[in-house]
Design a protein around this motif. Structure first.
Motif, short mmCIF file in Angstrom:
data_model
loop_
_atom_site.label_atom_id
_atom_site.label_comp_id
_atom_site.label_asym_id
_atom_site.label_seq_id
_atom_site.Cartn_x
_atom_site.Cartn_y
_atom_site.Cartn_z
N TYR A 3 70.72 43.99 -3.70
CA TYR A 3 70.37 44.85 -2.58
C TYR A 3 68.86 44.87 -2.37
CZ TYR A 3 69.79 48.91 0.38
OH TYR A 3 69.44 49.73 1.40
N ARG A 4 68.10 45.00 -3.46
CA ARG A 4 66.64 45.09 -3.34
C ARG A 4 65.99 43.80 -2.87
NH1 ARG A 4 65.13 48.62 -8.66
NH2 ARG A 4 66.05 50.55 -7.92
N SER A 6 67.57 41.70 -0.67
CA SER A 6 68.15 41.31 0.61
C SER A 6 67.32 41.84 1.77
CB SER A 6 69.57 41.87 0.75
OG SER A 6 70.38 41.37 -0.27
N GLN A 8 66.63 43.52 5.08
CA GLN A 8 67.33 44.52 5.87
C GLN A 8 67.20 44.19 7.35
OE1 GLN A 8 69.14 46.88 4.19
NE2 GLN A 8 68.47 45.58 2.52
#
Length: 148
Positions: A3-4, A6, A8
């Motif tokens: 997540y960190r 990727s 946004q």
């Protein structure tokens, strides 16, 4: 970690870059990059200044990207909205969002009314009243439809 690292959609930046001012070094990059001997000694004040500049640049880019994303999202939302001008003293139907207990949702009537439009408060907000004795309601045009 996924997540960190990727990017946004709205900021076009990774959460790691937004927090630390640089992209995350993933294990695949660390193992494939040859190690070079460090020739320049970086002073702590230079590092802090560089980090401050990186963070400022990342946040400025993210701020611009968020503004562009908001405009794009508004354009896409407005494209699907069908606006019907509602006149004062006309009748409208009000969308009911409350389900009645004991009845199947697909058998419930989703519209209540007709309501009389008594006042136009803005382009999309109206004061409506079911009967002269009932209490007026303030609703926006997304919850009403014209009585045809």
């Amino acid at each position: 970690m996924a997540y960190r690292s990727s990017v946004q959609e709205s900021t076009s930046e990774t959460p790691h870059a937004m927090l630390y001012g640089m992209e995350m070094e993933l294990p695949i990059y660390i193992s494939s990059t040859p190690v070079e001997p460090e020739t320049d000694k970086v002073f702590k004040t230079d590092y802090a200044q560089a980090m401050r500049n990186n963070l400022r640049a990342v946040h400025d880019r993210a701020r611009e990207n968020v503004q562009q994303a908001a405009k794009r999202q508004k354009r896409n939302y407005d494209r699907g909205i069908i606006t019907q001008p509602i006149q004062v003293e006309s009748f409208v139907w009000l969308h009911q969002e409350v389900r009645k207990k004991g009845r199947r949702p697909k058998l419930q009537f989703k519209w209540d009314g007709p309501y009389l439009v008594t006042t136009k408060l803005s382009d999309v907000v109206y004061r409506i009243q079911k009967s002269p004795q009932s209490k007026p309601k303030v609703e926006d045009s997304n919850h009403t439809k014209a009585n045809n």
